[in-house]
Design an enzyme around this catalytic site. Structure first.
Site: not given
Length: 347
Positions: A216, A233
């Site tokens: 992502d 993350d």
């Protein structure tokens, strides 16, 4: 952030998530951290995260930690631990990735039914993609991540493909009930056409390599400091083609994207070769992301935080705009791939 959808059309999972987060009170959060022998002050700063619940904590010694409470039943323990292991491999090579802390021999913890991990708190500013030197740096950074990711594939986590990001998302949207009835035929018709066009492109390209990725990699998920970029993350890490971690750094018209791609690729190929035929996947991956995003919102809409942050989701205007955007994206998928400079020639 666009996140993975754990199961298709299972309202029980959504309801369980709601109950779970409703009961995640400040006292319970502090108790969970204290169960590890750490003692934060009685103050919490919620951080921007829709999928999980993430809080910054100030510890008694003045340091700051981040506590991440995982959405129930989205990832299994094994899937979460695969993500953690990937991060540990990256940090062992001194890549600027914030890996979970190992406390009492574990990186994934449980307290009263809540699974959580702790991380060092690191800040930074948003990546400025208009700065070409930033893009070249990102190319180098991502190539080094891919060198580690290519050593093996995830065995528990999913793969970015037309089924998981496209067809499954359409099924979620159909079963959710949030797509206005009078727009259902128009939306589903164009969504299926986009999905099939993506399928055609993927099937036409042979020998695409898939391996562990960030998954992502858009500018909002990159933090920039004086030492360069870093990720905090890897929650959406999956298997996929290398281009998945690169195409979201491109923006603007075709000429601008060509220039940006040339700079990114120059940095990337300082550390790793890129398979040029993957360029044809850029527009299909963009189309799949659009479908996946709608599916994600549909699967999470019962969560009050989603209703607060995405109030437009159930309105006619949103779905009408999606129909128009998908029509434009279908045309983009059917066009020849982005022409980029490789050496002295365009491909």
């Amino acid at each position: 952030m666009i996140s993975g959808i754990f199961q298709v059309g299972n309202s029980k999972i959504i309801t369980n998530s709601l109950i779970h987060y409703t009961n995640l009170t400040p006292d319970r959060i502090l108790d969970a951290v204290e169960s590890l022998g750490l003692y934060p002050e009685a103050s919490l700063l919620p951080l921007n995260s829709y999928e999980n619940r993430v809080y910054q904590l100030r510890m008694e010694d003045g340091s700051r930690l981040v506590a991440k409470f995982y959405r129930p039943e989205r990832w299994s323990d094994l899937q979460i631990l695969e993500e953690h292991q990937f991060c540990f491999e990256l940090t062992e090579l001194e890549l600027p990735v914030v890996a979970p802390m190992i406390i009492n021999g574990k990186s994934l913890h449980e307290h009263e039914g809540y699974r959580f991990s702790l991380f060092e708190s690191r800040g930074g500013r948003t990546l400025e993609i208009e700065k070409l030197e930033h893009l070249k740096w990102m190319g180098r950074f991502i190539a080094r991540i891919h060198n580690v990711g290519h050593k093996q594939s995830f065995t528990e986590r999913l793969t970015i493909d037309v089924k998981s990001y496209g067809w499954d998302a359409i099924e979620i949207i159909k079963s959710s009930g949030y797509l206005p009835m009078e727009l259902q035929n128009q939306y589903l018709t164009i969504a299926n056409q986009v999905c099939q066009a993506c399928e055609n492109v993927f099937q036409s390209i042979k020998g695409i390599d898939t391996f562990r990725l960030h998954g992502d990699c858009h500018p909002s998920n990159v933090l920039w400091s004086d030492k360069g970029p870093h990720f905090v993350d890897f929650d959406d890490a999956r298997n996929g083609p290398a281009i998945q971690d690169l195409w979201m750094l491109l923006s603007g018209d075709e000429e601008q994207m060509r220039e940006q791609w040339h700079v990114i690729l120059e940095g990337y190929e300082d550390f790793r070769d890129f398979d040029d035929k993957e360029i044809a996947l850029i527009e299909p991956l963009r189309g799949l992301r659009m479908l996946h995003y709608c599916g994600w919102l549909s699967s999470r809409w019962q969560d009050p935080s989603f209703q607060h942050n995405f109030p437009w989701f159930t309105g006619h205007r949103y779905w009408e705009e999606q129909i128009l955007s998908l029509k434009e994206q279908l045309a983009a998928i059917q066009q020849p791939p982005l022409k980029v400079m490789i050496g002295n020639d365009f491909y």
